[in-house]
Design an enzyme around this catalytic site. Structure first.
Site, PDB file in Angstrom:
ATOM      1  N   LYS A  76       0.861  -1.189   0.000  1.00 16.62           N
ATOM      2  CA  LYS A  76       0.000   0.000   0.000  1.00 16.62           C
ATOM      3  C   LYS A  76       0.893   1.233   0.000  1.00 16.62           C
ATOM      4  O   LYS A  76       1.914   1.264   0.708  1.00 16.62           O
ATOM      5  CB  LYS A  76      -0.894  -0.032   1.242  1.00 16.62           C
ATOM      6  CG  LYS A  76      -1.903   1.118   1.318  1.00 16.62           C
ATOM      7  CD  LYS A  76      -2.852   0.963   2.509  1.00 16.62           C
ATOM      8  CE  LYS A  76      -3.876   2.092   2.578  1.00 16.62           C
ATOM      9  NZ  LYS A  76      -4.780   1.968   3.747  1.00 16.62           N
ATOM     10  N   SER A 151      -9.833   2.186   2.896  1.00 15.97           N
ATOM     11  CA  SER A 151      -8.928   2.897   2.023  1.00 15.97           C
ATOM     12  C   SER A 151      -7.949   1.986   1.275  1.00 15.97           C
ATOM     13  O   SER A 151      -7.348   2.413   0.296  1.00 15.97           O
ATOM     14  CB  SER A 151      -8.118   3.918   2.833  1.00 15.97           C
ATOM     15  OG  SER A 151      -7.287   3.255   3.779  1.00 15.97           O
ATOM     16  N   SER A 175     -10.177  -0.189   7.123  1.00 19.65           N
ATOM     17  CA  SER A 175      -9.586  -0.126   5.780  1.00 19.65           C
ATOM     18  C   SER A 175      -8.891  -1.382   5.283  1.00 19.65           C
ATOM     19  O   SER A 175      -8.505  -1.441   4.125  1.00 19.65           O
ATOM     20  CB  SER A 175      -8.597   1.026   5.697  1.00 19.65           C
ATOM     21  OG  SER A 175      -9.303   2.204   5.463  1.00 19.65           O
TER      22      SER A 175
END
Ligand code: GLN
Length: 485
Positions: A76, A151, A175
């Site tokens: 990420k 997210s 998330s």
């Protein structure tokens, strides 16, 4: 090759059925050929990946390879990567190339894993739909007119589309779990303090936690073995031995007490989602577990408490982005005030600015006790709910999200509707507990996630429960249409 799990890839690498270079090439080619449709990867680190793969192949040949040696993964874009742009999904950091690796990244490197690139995400990890990224939305591989969740939607979509077998993600209010649920993969948010936050760009420091995403619980265990470590560079990291999360996966679930919170099956829960979750709970009974009705009475207060605490911490954390030290800087500032104003107005998107405003307001003199102080008290009540529940049960289960993936724009103009996406996930962050999501059904051709919440540092038991479920069901093996070929 892209249908292999990490466990299968490791096996194939050890037996020299294929080399790390071959699988790395394969996944890089998939990202290049297919990701224009999903937008899940924002930086591809091709040269670096091939170099690490070659090195991994040498280590594998010498027989000195560690567990993840040669396995390709995505990270990420919230984890700082030395020499590789780390944007956090924001224009503010579009030009930011960190001079160091986050501890999590260092752990993967030391383990011989191969970084394929960095994944798209909601700006500064604020969002539940990946619509707030500066790099554009990520599309859900199951239905490209729908969101992948957020997210960590880039990591989740990439795994669902078989662009990588595993990825890192972070979870401040859901998330990891919510995008895992919406994309039909498995994801785990560890206990707060289990995984180092050093080099992981801060959103709300008392809630943020990094964790793994993969297709199976077995693979998440392998990734967590690598991610979890004590790190004296993160003062909230807990100095406690890291168990081998892979060893208890085969344990029987006989006698396991599973708490079913009544508040997780209330109004607002999609009927198909509820059915899928209830069917999965019945599966657990067949595996020998006992279902126990419990109550987490303060669940309804978790979203309001979170939306005071998280923005408050974010407003403090994001004050460092001022155009002076690093990141975006506006053109020709007239004076210092103008530099701050325009840099932040240009660099941050709407949702980030909204959170900074809310957080600054809640923390300002005169409002601090009424909002922030109160929210902290509520947080204590939520923690107590769980402590009491875990006196009676070993794990808690329920839905990860109220409904399957929604369409783009459906909640974009209604922040509160968006915030309610995390109604079932946020309380575990407030309490610091571990939580995971695994695929447990399909509604309208879209995946549904089952959430498992564990007691502090009980990740091994959660992974065991998830793995046993995945031995008797095949929801985790389904692939979005067109992906298998
Ligand atoms: N959706 C939540 C938010 O917008 C949680 C995000 C997260 O876990 N990073 O804050």
């Amino acid at each position: 090759m892209h249908n292999f799990t990490i466990t299968e890839l490791i096996d194939g690498l050890k037996k020299r059925v294929f080399s790390s270079e071959e699988i790395t090439q394969h996944f890089l080619a998939r990202i290049k050929n297919l990701d224009s449709e999903f937008n899940s990867v924002i930086t591809l680190t091709e040269d670096q990946a091939l170099e690490s793969a070659k090195l991994a192949d040498q280590l594998l040949a010498e027989g000195s390879a560690s567990e993840l040696c040669g396995v390709p993964v995505l990270h990420k874009d919230i984890f700082c990567t030395q020499g590789v742009r780390t944007s956090c999904g924001s224009k503010m950091l579009d030009n930011f190339v960190p001079p160091y690796d986050a501890t999590v990244i260092e752990n993967f490197r030391n383990n011989g894993a191969v970084m394929l690139g960095k994944t798209n995400m909601d700006e500064f990890a604020m969002g539940s739909s990946n619509e707030t990224s500066f790099y554009g939305p990520v599309k859900n591989p199951w239905s490209t007119d729908s969101v992948p969740g957020g997210s960590s939607g880039g990591s989740a979509a990439a795994i669902a589309a078989r662009l990588a077998p595993g990825a890192t993600a972070t979870d401040t209010g859901g998330s990891i779990r919510q995008p895992a649920a919406l994309c039909g993969i498995t994801g785990l948010k560890p206990t707060y303090g289990r995984v180092s936050r050093w080099g992981m760009i801060a959103f709300a420091s008392s809630l943020d936690q990094g964790g793994p995403m993969a297709r199976t619980a077995e693979d998440c265990a392998l990734l967590l073995n690598c991610m979890a470590s004590y790190d004296d560079k993160d003062s909230t990291c807990i100095d406690r031995p890291v168990p081998n999360y892979s060893v208890n996966l085969g344990d029987s679930l006989k006698g396991l007490r599973i708490g079913i919170p009544k508040e997780y099956f209330s109004e607002g829960l999609n009927a198909g989602t509820e059915q899928a979750v209830r069917d999965s709970l019945a599966e657990y009974e067949k595996l020998g577990a006992e279902l126990v009705d419990i109550s987490l009475p303060n669940t309804g207060l978790s979203v309001p408490a979170y939306y005071v605490i998280a923005p408050a911490e974010a407003s403090a954390n994001l004050s460092r982005f001022d155009g002076v030290r690093y990141g975006h800087r506006c053109e020709d500032p007239k004076d210092l005030e103008d530099l701050y104003r325009r840099t932040r107005a240009e660099g941050f998107g709407d949702e980030v600015q909204r959170r900074i405003l809310i957080g600054t307001y809640c923390l300002s003199a005169g409002y601090y006790d009424a909002y922030y102080g109160k929210a902290q008290q509520v947080r204590q009540l939520i923690r107590q709910d769980f402590t009491q529940a875990f006196e009676k049960v070993d794990l808690i289960m329920g839905p990860t999200c109220p409904s399957p993936a929604f369409k783009f724009g459906a909640k974009g103009n209604d922040p509160v509707a968006m915030y309610l996406e995390d109604i079932y996930t946020i309380s575990t962050n407030l309490a610091g507990l571990p939580g995971m999501s695994l695929p447990c059904g399909m509604v309208d051709n879209k995946p549904v996630g089952l959430q498992i919440i564990g007691n502090y540092f009980d990740e091994a038991r959660m992974l065991n429960a998830a793995h046993q479920f995945q031995q008797v069901t095949d929801w985790h093996q389904l692939a979005p249409a067109g992906i298998e070929s």
